[in-house]
Write a protein that holds these residues in place. Structure first.
Motif, PDB file in Angstrom:
ATOM      1  N   PRO A 108       0.001 -13.189  -5.919  1.00 52.07           N
ATOM      2  CA  PRO A 108      -0.057 -13.184  -7.387  1.00 52.07           C
ATOM      3  C   PRO A 108       1.099 -12.376  -7.971  1.00 52.07           C
ATOM      4  N   GLU A 109       1.460 -12.700  -9.222  1.00 52.56           N
ATOM      5  CA  GLU A 109       2.565 -11.988  -9.867  1.00 52.56           C
ATOM      6  C   GLU A 109       2.176 -10.561 -10.245  1.00 52.56           C
ATOM      7  N   ARG A 110       0.941 -10.388 -10.698  1.00 53.48           N
ATOM      8  CA  ARG A 110       0.526  -9.094 -11.239  1.00 53.48           C
ATOM      9  C   ARG A 110       0.297  -8.073 -10.124  1.00 53.48           C
ATOM     10  N   SER A 111       0.908  -6.918 -10.255  1.00 50.20           N
ATOM     11  CA  SER A 111       0.660  -5.848  -9.288  1.00 50.20           C
ATOM     12  C   SER A 111       0.015  -4.674 -10.013  1.00 50.20           C
ATOM     13  N   VAL A 112      -0.910  -4.018  -9.338  1.00 53.82           N
ATOM     14  CA  VAL A 112      -1.624  -2.879  -9.914  1.00 53.82           C
ATOM     15  C   VAL A 112      -1.479  -1.675  -8.980  1.00 53.82           C
ATOM     16  N   ASP A 113      -1.566  -0.490  -9.574  1.00 50.78           N
ATOM     17  CA  ASP A 113      -1.614   0.739  -8.787  1.00 50.78           C
ATOM     18  C   ASP A 113      -3.076   1.025  -8.495  1.00 50.78           C
ATOM     19  N   VAL A 114      -3.414   1.157  -7.231  1.00 49.18           N
ATOM     20  CA  VAL A 114      -4.771   1.522  -6.844  1.00 49.18           C
ATOM     21  C   VAL A 114      -4.783   3.031  -6.689  1.00 49.18           C
ATOM     22  N   MET A 115      -5.666   3.687  -7.458  1.00 49.50           N
ATOM     23  CA  MET A 115      -5.690   5.142  -7.497  1.00 49.50           C
ATOM     24  C   MET A 115      -7.076   5.663  -7.168  1.00 49.50           C
ATOM     25  N   CYS A 116      -7.118   6.820  -6.532  1.00 47.96           N
ATOM     26  CA  CYS A 116      -8.377   7.498  -6.258  1.00 47.96           C
ATOM     27  C   CYS A 116      -8.931   8.041  -7.572  1.00 47.96           C
ATOM     28  N   LYS A 117     -10.207   8.384  -7.568  1.00 46.68           N
ATOM     29  CA  LYS A 117     -10.805   8.971  -8.778  1.00 46.68           C
ATOM     30  C   LYS A 117     -10.170  10.319  -9.128  1.00 46.68           C
ATOM     31  N   CYS A 118      -9.495  10.941  -8.157  1.00 47.20           N
ATOM     32  CA  CYS A 118      -8.793  12.204  -8.414  1.00 47.20           C
ATOM     33  C   CYS A 118      -7.369  11.955  -8.920  1.00 47.20           C
ATOM     34  N   THR A 119      -7.051  10.713  -9.261  1.00 48.38           N
ATOM     35  CA  THR A 119      -5.770  10.233  -9.818  1.00 48.38           C
ATOM     36  C   THR A 119      -4.613  10.222  -8.826  1.00 48.38           C
ATOM     37  N   ALA A 120      -4.865  10.374  -7.535  1.00 57.02           N
ATOM     38  CA  ALA A 120      -3.806  10.250  -6.538  1.00 57.02           C
ATOM     39  C   ALA A 120      -3.551   8.761  -6.277  1.00 57.02           C
ATOM     40  N   ARG A 121      -2.273   8.373  -6.218  1.00 57.35           N
ATOM     41  CA  ARG A 121      -1.931   6.971  -5.942  1.00 57.35           C
ATOM     42  C   ARG A 121      -2.189   6.665  -4.473  1.00 57.35           C
ATOM     43  N   LEU A 122      -2.880   5.565  -4.219  1.00 58.32           N
ATOM     44  CA  LEU A 122      -3.170   5.158  -2.846  1.00 58.32           C
ATOM     45  C   LEU A 122      -2.218   4.057  -2.393  1.00 58.32           C
ATOM     46  N   PHE A 123      -2.122   2.970  -3.167  1.00 58.67           N
ATOM     47  CA  PHE A 123      -1.160   1.920  -2.878  1.00 58.67           C
ATOM     48  C   PHE A 123      -0.938   1.016  -4.077  1.00 58.67           C
ATOM     49  N   LYS A 124       0.122   0.210  -3.969  1.00 59.75           N
ATOM     50  CA  LYS A 124       0.442  -0.796  -4.973  1.00 59.75           C
ATOM     51  C   LYS A 124      -0.002  -2.131  -4.396  1.00 59.75           C
ATOM     52  N   TYR A 125      -0.736  -2.911  -5.198  1.00 57.63           N
ATOM     53  CA  TYR A 125      -1.421  -4.109  -4.691  1.00 57.63           C
ATOM     54  C   TYR A 125      -1.175  -5.299  -5.600  1.00 57.63           C
ATOM     55  N   LYS A 126      -0.906  -6.462  -5.005  1.00 53.00           N
ATOM     56  CA  LYS A 126      -0.731  -7.715  -5.749  1.00 53.00           C
ATOM     57  C   LYS A 126      -2.109  -8.313  -5.993  1.00 53.00           C
ATOM     58  N   LYS A 127      -2.608  -8.130  -7.213  1.00 49.87           N
ATOM     59  CA  LYS A 127      -3.976  -8.539  -7.532  1.00 49.87           C
ATOM     60  C   LYS A 127      -3.981  -9.819  -8.358  1.00 49.87           C
ATOM     61  N   GLY A 128      -4.900 -10.697  -8.052  1.00 46.42           N
ATOM     62  CA  GLY A 128      -5.093 -11.900  -8.853  1.00 46.42           C
ATOM     63  C   GLY A 128      -6.363 -11.749  -9.666  1.00 46.42           C
ATOM     64  N   GLY A 129      -6.369 -12.243 -10.886  1.00 47.09           N
ATOM     65  CA  GLY A 129      -7.573 -12.198 -11.713  1.00 47.09           C
ATOM     66  C   GLY A 129      -7.674 -10.920 -12.520  1.00 47.09           C
ATOM     67  N   ARG A 167      -1.591  -8.226   0.967  1.00 46.82           N
ATOM     68  CA  ARG A 167      -1.133  -8.151  -0.427  1.00 46.82           C
ATOM     69  C   ARG A 167      -0.737  -6.740  -0.848  1.00 46.82           C
ATOM     70  N   ILE A 168      -0.865  -5.759   0.038  1.00 45.16           N
ATOM     71  CA  ILE A 168      -0.452  -4.391  -0.288  1.00 45.16           C
ATOM     72  C   ILE A 168       1.064  -4.318  -0.182  1.00 45.16           C
ATOM     73  N   VAL A 169       1.722  -3.964  -1.316  1.00 44.84           N
ATOM     74  CA  VAL A 169       3.179  -3.945  -1.373  1.00 44.84           C
ATOM     75  C   VAL A 169       3.728  -2.596  -0.936  1.00 44.84           C
ATOM     76  N   ALA A 170       3.143  -1.519  -1.449  1.00 44.43           N
ATOM     77  CA  ALA A 170       3.596  -0.163  -1.113  1.00 44.43           C
ATOM     78  C   ALA A 170       2.372   0.694  -0.833  1.00 44.43           C
ATOM     79  N   ASP A 171       2.410   1.416   0.277  1.00 39.63           N
ATOM     80  CA  ASP A 171       1.293   2.269   0.673  1.00 39.63           C
ATOM     81  C   ASP A 171       1.711   3.721   0.547  1.00 39.63           C
ATOM     82  N   PHE A 172       0.979   4.504  -0.256  1.00 38.47           N
ATOM     83  CA  PHE A 172       1.340   5.894  -0.498  1.00 38.47           C
ATOM     84  C   PHE A 172       0.525   6.870   0.358  1.00 38.47           C
TER      85      PHE A 172
END
Length: 128
Positions: free
Chosen positions: A48-69, A80-85
């Protein structure tokens, strides 16, 4: 469903074993009884074109993910994980805990035959 009643006039062939069976659907058993694997639609190959930052509830970035919907983040396909932090050790060992607070945020799963992370409710947020 597959457990509907059949007419009392349904013929039962002598010696076929049907006369001992309860009067339910004799066409085929439900999928979970037959021992079959359910074939489901696979996710599309194109990312999918849209990518989102997946973050922990403590606001730490976990990874960047190509999400559909537009819905909530329930699962993440590993492909679909583009960057893993997360740390290199966590990535290699498959540890799914937040590097900052140590909270487990997901579990390993196979979804439609593909490796995925099933997110634990309330542990992660997504930022567009």
């Amino acid at each position: 469903g597959c457990h509907r009643q059949i007419s009392a006039f349904a013929p039962a062939v002598q010696g076929s074993g049907f006369e001992q069976m309860p009067n339910v659907c004799r066409i085929r058993p439900p999928w979970h009884v037959a021992g079959q694997v359910r074939m489901m639609a696979a996710p599309r190959k194109k990312l999918p074109e849209r990518s989102v930052d997946v973050m922990c509830k403590c606001t730490a970035r976990l990874f960047k993910y190509k999400k559909g919907g537009n819905g909530a983040l329930v699962k993440c396909y590993v492909e679909r994980i583009v960057a893993d932090f997360r740390s290199e050790d966590d990535q290699e060992n498959g540890v799914l805990v937040c590097p900052a607070c140590g909270t487990e945020f997901a579990r390993h799963a196979l979804v439609h035959g593909r490796p995925a992370y099933k997110m634990i409710g309330g542990k992660v947020t997504q930022k567009k």
